[in-house]
Write an enzyme that holds these catalytic residues in place. Structure first.
Site, PDB file in Angstrom:
ATOM      1  N   LYS A 183      48.284 -19.444  29.065  1.00 11.95           N
ATOM      2  CA  LYS A 183      48.549 -19.060  27.677  1.00 11.95           C
ATOM      3  C   LYS A 183      47.532 -18.000  27.276  1.00 11.95           C
ATOM      4  O   LYS A 183      46.381 -18.296  26.992  1.00 11.95           O
ATOM      5  CB  LYS A 183      48.427 -20.240  26.718  1.00 11.95           C
ATOM      6  CG  LYS A 183      48.958 -19.905  25.307  1.00 11.95           C
ATOM      7  CD  LYS A 183      48.258 -20.639  24.202  1.00 11.95           C
ATOM      8  CE  LYS A 183      47.055 -19.915  23.665  1.00 11.95           C
ATOM      9  NZ  LYS A 183      47.338 -18.628  22.983  1.00 11.95           N
ATOM     10  N   GLU A 258      34.538 -22.512  28.792  1.00 15.65           N
ATOM     11  CA  GLU A 258      33.584 -21.400  28.701  1.00 15.65           C
ATOM     12  C   GLU A 258      33.636 -20.945  27.256  1.00 15.65           C
ATOM     13  O   GLU A 258      34.602 -20.324  26.812  1.00 15.65           O
ATOM     14  CB  GLU A 258      33.969 -20.276  29.663  1.00 15.65           C
ATOM     15  CG  GLU A 258      32.828 -19.304  29.946  1.00 15.65           C
ATOM     16  CD  GLU A 258      32.726 -18.201  28.912  1.00 15.65           C
ATOM     17  OE1 GLU A 258      31.845 -18.336  28.030  1.00 15.65           O
ATOM     18  OE2 GLU A 258      33.475 -17.240  28.975  1.00 15.65           O
ATOM     19  N   CYS A 297      31.291 -12.509  24.835  1.00 18.66           N
ATOM     20  CA  CYS A 297      30.601 -13.795  24.713  1.00 18.66           C
ATOM     21  C   CYS A 297      29.158 -13.703  25.194  1.00 18.66           C
ATOM     22  O   CYS A 297      28.284 -14.423  24.708  1.00 18.66           O
ATOM     23  CB  CYS A 297      31.348 -14.888  25.464  1.00 18.66           C
ATOM     24  SG  CYS A 297      31.551 -14.591  27.220  1.00 18.66           S
ATOM     25  N   GLU A 400      27.573 -17.224  16.249  1.00 16.85           N
ATOM     26  CA  GLU A 400      28.153 -16.134  17.020  1.00 16.85           C
ATOM     27  C   GLU A 400      28.967 -15.226  16.096  1.00 16.85           C
ATOM     28  O   GLU A 400      29.978 -15.643  15.538  1.00 16.85           O
ATOM     29  CB  GLU A 400      29.032 -16.685  18.139  1.00 16.85           C
ATOM     30  CG  GLU A 400      29.528 -15.632  19.103  1.00 16.85           C
ATOM     31  CD  GLU A 400      30.304 -16.236  20.252  1.00 16.85           C
ATOM     32  OE1 GLU A 400      30.199 -15.711  21.372  1.00 16.85           O
ATOM     33  OE2 GLU A 400      31.031 -17.222  20.025  1.00 16.85           O
TER      34      GLU A 400
END
Length: 506
Positions: A183, A258, A297, A400
């Site tokens: 996906k 992750e 990331c 983040e």
């Protein structure tokens, strides 16, 4: 003819070897981040489409030949895929640029890395021994540990590196003999669709590779909870990753996550003792923070610099950040593209506003750029931003941002540098810059991050492993452990001289 072509464009769900529209007939427009205009249409799948794809993958695993195909043949297919990726490099690089907003050169490099990943896992699985013999202490006993595919893998990928992140999951899953349903992010699905087409062209049996285009709340959630899925691998944000783990728990699936990062880039003064050293450290700090508009990331979003060089370093960093050329990723000379969506830009703007309210000093950026021919007013652009005088209590330092925002903190001692770098919920990546080899090893050893670079930032090797500490996730991608994630270990014990065993008298 036009209606048939239009209908065909919506067939982006691949299940059991067939391209399909969504069961509901729903579609989604894919927008170019550079001008917010639609340039593609995909099927908008849901739980029903997901169930069809999982059923196809389940059948292909349980009744098909792929899991039992010799490793050498699986490796050969992966090498064919790698060659097809190299053939289509320009087309795929352009598609990745338009889909995700990155520069065309970044898109090309991504395709090269994807091709490398398929070659690496092909070589890894082809060169393995068939099993590890275990000494049972008797010539009549043969004991061996072998690896087998996990089964049906649900692979959920993010929007920032659509094809690269997909390859880190698909290549080892196929190398190990699994079937899968992928996906992609609903806003950047196009190159993953193209990869499925290449897998079919390379000769992968029907039902082994399946894709459902659609949103996370329906397709992703169903994949995570589905009883016929044996493993779910997710790359994305912490909140969504937590939901995936919770959904997978009742069926005790294997889970690989992750997740995010808030990555420190620690610069000691001795790294800047020469003009060359200073320029290199500044250049790499720019790369760490602003590649792909900071939507990475592992971005070095926290600059932690030693006090004696702080002012000089930050001043030069801000001067050069102001010169970064923003624009449509496909335009010549552009160094940084737009953010991926209007929502993402609004999120970045909110973080900068909160930082300034909490006392940060704006050294450059902090706003939308002026429109130009290569930077349409409707595009989701944001200037590279440097925020000085930051501290750990600020949201922009703790959380983040996933945008072109670099925060600056200062330290005076090695212990303070390590404490600042480790003072985060995340533990994905980090870097240390120093001319002292002993200090480099000490600090790298003390940093609680899955990847630590010394005098560099951002490189990765397929042979290495990628993962994180803390809330950056669980599991490993790339390297031998990346292949191990998609396998079960079996101990086969054979008694060559069986004898009756009398557990009971009589």
């Amino acid at each position: 003819m036009a209606d048939r072509a239009h209908s065909q464009a919506h067939r982006t769900i691949h299940a059991g070897g067939d391209w399909r529209e969504a069961v509901s007939g729903a579609t989604r427009e894919i927008l170019d981040p550079a001008d917010a205009l639609p340039f593609a249409v995909v099927a908008e799948g849901d739980e029903k489409d997901t169930d069809l794809a999982v059923a196809a993958a389940r059948h292909a695993f349980d009744a098909g030949d792929w899991p039992r195909t010799p490793a050498a043949e699986r490796a050969a297919l992966l090498r064919r895929v790698s060659a097809l990726l190299a053939r289509d490099r320009e087309k795929l690089g352009l598609l990745e640029s338009r889909d995700a907003g990155k520069t065309l050169e970044e898109g090309r490099v991504d395709i090269d890395c994807v091709a490398d990943a398929f070659r690496y896992f092909a070589d890894l699985v082809a060169g393995e021994a068939p099993g590890r013999v275990v000494d049972a202490g008797s010539p009549d006993i043969h004991s061996v540990v072998v690896h087998e595919p996990v089964g049906v893998c649900a692979l959920i990928t993010p929007w920032n590196y659509p094809l690269l992140q997909a390859s880190w999951k698909i290549a080892p899953a196929l190398a190990a003999g699994n079937t899968f349903v992928v996906k992609p992010s609903e806003i950047t699905p196009l190159t993953t669709i193209a990869l499925i087409e290449l897998l079919v062209e390379a000769g992968l049996p029907a039902g082994v590779a399946n894709i459902v285009t659609g949103p996370g709340h329906s397709v992703g959630a169903r994949l995570a909870e589905h009883p016929d899925v044996d493993l779910v691998s997710f790359t994305g944000g912490l909140v969504s990753g937590t939901k995936v783990a919770q959904a997978a728990a009742p069926t005790v699936k294997k889970v690989a996550l992750e997740l995010g990062g808030k990555n420190p880039n620690v610069v000691f003064a001795d790294a800047c003792a020469t003009d060359e050293g200073f320029d290199t450290a500044v250049d790499q700090a720019l790369n760490a923070a602003f590649i792909h508009s900071g939507q990475v990331c592992s971005a070095g979003a926290r600059l932690i610099v030693e006090e004696p060089v702080r002012e000089r370093f930050v001043a030069e960093l801000a001067r050069r950040a102001q010169k970064i050329r923003l624009g449509r990723g496909t335009a010549d000379g552009v160094e940084c593209g737009p953010l991926v969506s209007e929502q993402q830009r609004a999120k970045v703007e909110a973080y900068v506003a909160s930082a300034l309210a909490e006392g940060a000093v704006l050294r450059c950026g902090g706003k939308r750029p002026e429109p130009s021919a290569e930077r349409p007013a409707t595009g989701w652009f944001y200037q590279p931003t440097v925020l000085d005088a930051c501290h750990r209590e600020m949201r922009v330092v703790r959380e983040e941002v996933f945008g072109p925002v670099l925060t600056v903190e200062t330290f005076r001692t090695e212990d303070e540098a390590v404490a600042l770098a480790n003072d985060t919920e995340y533990g994905l990546a980090g870097a240390v810059w120093t001319a002292d080899a002993g200090r480099a090893r000490r600090v790298a050893g003390r940093l609680r991050h899955g990847t630590v670079w010394i005098n560099d930032f951002h490189p990765y090797l397929p042979q290495a492993e990628w993962g994180g500490f803390g809330r950056s996730g669980v599991g490993r991608e790339l390297g031998p452990s990346g292949l191990a994630e998609y396998r079960e270990t079996k101990h086969v014990y054979q008694n060559l001289a069986p004898k009756p065993v009398r557990w009971f008298a009589g």
